[in-house]
Design a protein around this motif. Sequence first.
Motif, mmCIF file in Angstrom:
data_model
loop_
_atom_site.group_PDB
_atom_site.id
_atom_site.type_symbol
_atom_site.label_atom_id
_atom_site.label_comp_id
_atom_site.label_asym_id
_atom_site.label_seq_id
_atom_site.Cartn_x
_atom_site.Cartn_y
_atom_site.Cartn_z
ATOM 1 N N ASP A 90 3.636 -2.922 15.756
ATOM 2 C CA ASP A 90 2.882 -2.908 17.005
ATOM 3 C C ASP A 90 1.393 -2.789 16.665
ATOM 4 O OD1 ASP A 90 1.439 -1.288 19.233
ATOM 5 O OD2 ASP A 90 3.261 -2.031 20.213
ATOM 6 N N PRO A 91 0.550 -3.679 17.170
ATOM 7 C CA PRO A 91 -0.859 -3.675 16.781
ATOM 8 C C PRO A 91 -1.632 -2.436 17.247
ATOM 9 C CG PRO A 91 -0.466 -5.288 18.511
ATOM 10 C CD PRO A 91 0.872 -4.756 18.095
ATOM 11 N N ILE A 92 -1.153 -1.729 18.239
ATOM 12 C CA ILE A 92 -1.864 -0.550 18.737
ATOM 13 C C ILE A 92 -1.253 0.740 18.214
ATOM 14 C CG2 ILE A 92 -2.526 0.755 20.805
ATOM 15 C CD1 ILE A 92 -2.671 -1.986 22.233
ATOM 16 N N PHE A 93 0.047 0.888 18.319
ATOM 17 C CA PHE A 93 0.709 2.144 17.963
ATOM 18 C C PHE A 93 1.403 2.114 16.611
ATOM 19 C CE2 PHE A 93 0.730 2.015 22.637
ATOM 20 C CZ PHE A 93 -0.049 3.130 22.876
ATOM 21 N N GLY A 94 1.443 0.976 15.970
ATOM 22 C CA GLY A 94 2.204 0.823 14.741
ATOM 23 C C GLY A 94 1.473 1.286 13.501
ATOM 24 N N GLY A 95 2.069 0.978 12.370
ATOM 25 C CA GLY A 95 1.489 1.315 11.081
ATOM 26 C C GLY A 95 2.547 1.589 10.048
ATOM 27 N N LEU A 96 2.088 2.087 8.912
ATOM 28 C CA LEU A 96 2.953 2.419 7.785
ATOM 29 C C LEU A 96 3.411 3.865 7.901
ATOM 30 C CD1 LEU A 96 3.988 1.485 4.913
ATOM 31 C CD2 LEU A 96 1.944 2.613 4.026
ATOM 32 N N CYS A 97 4.701 4.077 7.742
ATOM 33 C CA CYS A 97 5.288 5.413 7.875
ATOM 34 C C CYS A 97 5.971 5.788 6.563
ATOM 35 C CB CYS A 97 6.295 5.384 9.013
ATOM 36 S SG CYS A 97 7.137 6.929 9.274
ATOM 37 N N ILE A 98 5.615 6.957 6.028
ATOM 38 C CA ILE A 98 6.238 7.505 4.821
ATOM 39 C C ILE A 98 7.355 8.449 5.264
ATOM 40 C CG2 ILE A 98 5.884 8.967 2.784
ATOM 41 C CD1 ILE A 98 4.444 6.279 2.595
ATOM 42 N N ILE A 99 8.522 8.306 4.653
ATOM 43 C CA ILE A 99 9.681 9.114 5.044
ATOM 44 C C ILE A 99 10.161 9.956 3.864
ATOM 45 C CG2 ILE A 99 12.060 9.054 5.895
ATOM 46 C CD1 ILE A 99 11.320 6.193 6.985
ATOM 47 N N GLN A 100 10.383 11.222 4.118
ATOM 48 C CA GLN A 100 11.056 12.112 3.172
ATOM 49 C C GLN A 100 12.415 12.440 3.777
ATOM 50 O OE1 GLN A 100 10.861 14.012 0.156
ATOM 51 N NE2 GLN A 100 9.583 12.251 -0.252
ATOM 52 N N ALA A 101 13.483 12.239 3.031
ATOM 53 C CA ALA A 101 14.842 12.503 3.498
ATOM 54 C C ALA A 101 15.424 13.642 2.664
ATOM 55 C CB ALA A 101 15.697 11.248 3.367
ATOM 56 N N LYS A 102 15.611 14.789 3.292
ATOM 57 C CA LYS A 102 16.103 15.986 2.593
ATOM 58 C C LYS A 102 17.499 16.335 3.094
ATOM 59 C CE LYS A 102 12.111 16.996 0.536
ATOM 60 N NZ LYS A 102 11.938 16.727 -0.871
ATOM 61 N N ARG A 103 18.489 16.080 2.266
ATOM 62 C CA ARG A 103 19.879 16.445 2.569
ATOM 63 C C ARG A 103 20.073 17.863 2.032
ATOM 64 N NH1 ARG A 103 24.319 16.665 -0.336
ATOM 65 N NH2 ARG A 103 23.068 15.924 -2.074
ATOM 66 N N TYR A 104 19.571 18.823 2.804
ATOM 67 C CA TYR A 104 19.528 20.222 2.370
ATOM 68 C C TYR A 104 20.512 21.074 3.154
ATOM 69 C CZ TYR A 104 15.145 19.906 -0.358
ATOM 70 O OH TYR A 104 14.185 19.615 -1.290
ATOM 71 N N ARG A 105 20.910 22.169 2.514
ATOM 72 C CA ARG A 105 21.743 23.185 3.168
ATOM 73 C C ARG A 105 20.894 24.367 3.639
ATOM 74 N NH1 ARG A 105 25.332 21.100 -0.768
ATOM 75 N NH2 ARG A 105 27.399 20.738 0.097
ATOM 76 N N LYS A 106 19.696 24.468 3.117
ATOM 77 C CA LYS A 106 18.821 25.591 3.496
ATOM 78 C C LYS A 106 17.483 25.031 3.975
ATOM 79 C CE LYS A 106 17.483 26.117 -1.282
ATOM 80 N NZ LYS A 106 17.392 26.909 -2.444
ATOM 81 N N LEU A 146 4.274 15.939 1.604
ATOM 82 C CA LEU A 146 4.360 14.741 2.440
ATOM 83 C C LEU A 146 2.981 14.379 2.992
ATOM 84 C CD1 LEU A 146 5.912 12.502 3.872
ATOM 85 C CD2 LEU A 146 6.561 14.180 5.626
ATOM 86 N N ALA A 147 2.220 15.373 3.415
ATOM 87 C CA ALA A 147 0.863 15.118 3.926
ATOM 88 C C ALA A 147 -0.006 14.488 2.842
ATOM 89 C CB ALA A 147 0.236 16.414 4.430
ATOM 90 N N GLY A 148 0.083 15.003 1.630
ATOM 91 C CA GLY A 148 -0.694 14.452 0.527
ATOM 92 C C GLY A 148 -0.281 13.026 0.192
ATOM 93 N N THR A 149 1.003 12.767 0.214
ATOM 94 C CA THR A 149 1.507 11.424 -0.063
ATOM 95 C C THR A 149 1.050 10.453 1.020
ATOM 96 O OG1 THR A 149 3.425 12.338 -1.207
ATOM 97 C CG2 THR A 149 3.586 10.063 -0.468
ATOM 98 N N MET A 150 1.053 10.910 2.264
ATOM 99 C CA MET A 150 0.569 10.063 3.357
ATOM 100 C C MET A 150 -0.866 9.618 3.100
ATOM 101 S SD MET A 150 1.821 12.118 6.729
ATOM 102 C CE MET A 150 0.693 11.190 7.760
ATOM 103 N N GLU A 151 -1.693 10.566 2.710
ATOM 104 C CA GLU A 151 -3.099 10.241 2.457
ATOM 105 C C GLU A 151 -3.226 9.286 1.272
ATOM 106 O OE1 GLU A 151 -5.206 11.071 4.802
ATOM 107 O OE2 GLU A 151 -3.566 12.204 5.709
ATOM 108 N N ASP A 152 -2.480 9.559 0.216
ATOM 109 C CA ASP A 152 -2.542 8.728 -0.984
ATOM 110 C C ASP A 152 -2.104 7.292 -0.711
ATOM 111 O OD1 ASP A 152 -2.826 8.314 -3.880
ATOM 112 O OD2 ASP A 152 -0.640 8.182 -3.860
ATOM 113 N N LYS A 153 -1.108 7.119 0.152
ATOM 114 C CA LYS A 153 -0.544 5.798 0.435
ATOM 115 C C LYS A 153 -1.154 5.143 1.687
ATOM 116 C CE LYS A 153 2.305 6.095 -3.009
ATOM 117 N NZ LYS A 153 2.096 5.313 -4.207
ATOM 118 N N HIS A 154 -2.116 5.794 2.305
ATOM 119 C CA HIS A 154 -2.791 5.275 3.501
ATOM 120 C C HIS A 154 -1.807 5.036 4.649
ATOM 121 C CE1 HIS A 154 -6.329 4.849 1.028
ATOM 122 N NE2 HIS A 154 -5.584 4.206 0.138
ATOM 123 N N ALA A 155 -0.897 5.987 4.833
ATOM 124 C CA ALA A 155 0.111 5.883 5.889
ATOM 125 C C ALA A 155 -0.435 6.425 7.203
ATOM 126 C CB ALA A 155 1.367 6.656 5.490
#
Length: 164
Positions: free
Chosen positions: A71-87, A97-106
Motif C-alpha cells: 500500500d503506497p500510504i500505509f505499507g512498507g517493510l515489516c521485520i518479524i520475530q517469531a518466538k515459540r516460547y513457553r515463558k 527487534l527495534a535495533g534490527t528494524m532501524e538497521d534494515k530500514h523497516a
Amino acid sequence: MVDFENLLKQFAFVEGMDAAAGLDSRPDLIDMTPAEFEHLVRQLFEAMGMKSWVTQASKDDGVDGVATNEDPIFGGLCIIQAKRYRKAVGVDAIRELAGTMEDKHATKGIMVTTSWVTKGGHEHANRHGRMQVIEHEELKYLLKEHLGLDVLISLPKPPPKGRK
C-alpha cells in the motif's frame, strides 16, 4: 515510492513450506519446530494479505521473517520475530527487534510469540511506536480467523492477567 526489490536484497530467504497442512485437528504450537513455527507465521501474514518470507536459520541478523505491504500510504517493510516460547519474552528481545528494524530500514516490527511479552517489553514497544506485539490468545485468534486453524498453546503456567 518504496523500492521493495532493493530492500529485499539484504535478506537471505529460504524456500517456503506449507506448515499449516501438516497440522492435525487441534495442534499444539509448542510441539512445532522453530522452523515450522516461522513458516506458520509467514502463512498467517500471507493470509492477511501481505507478501511474506522466512529468512535462513543462521546469520539472519535477528530476522525470522519479512513481510511487505505494498500500500503506497500505509505499507512498507515489516521485520518479524517469531518466538515459540513457553515463558515470557523479555524487553531485550524487543530492543533487539527495534535495533534490527532501524538497521534494515523497516517501517514496522512485529513480535509474534506463543507466550507473552513482559511489561517492560510492552512499554518499550509502545515508546518505539512502530512495533506490534502478537501474543498467546491474539495469535490463536488470528490463526483461526485467517487460516481456519483451531490451535492449542500449552504453557507450563498461564500468562499473567491481562496478557492472555
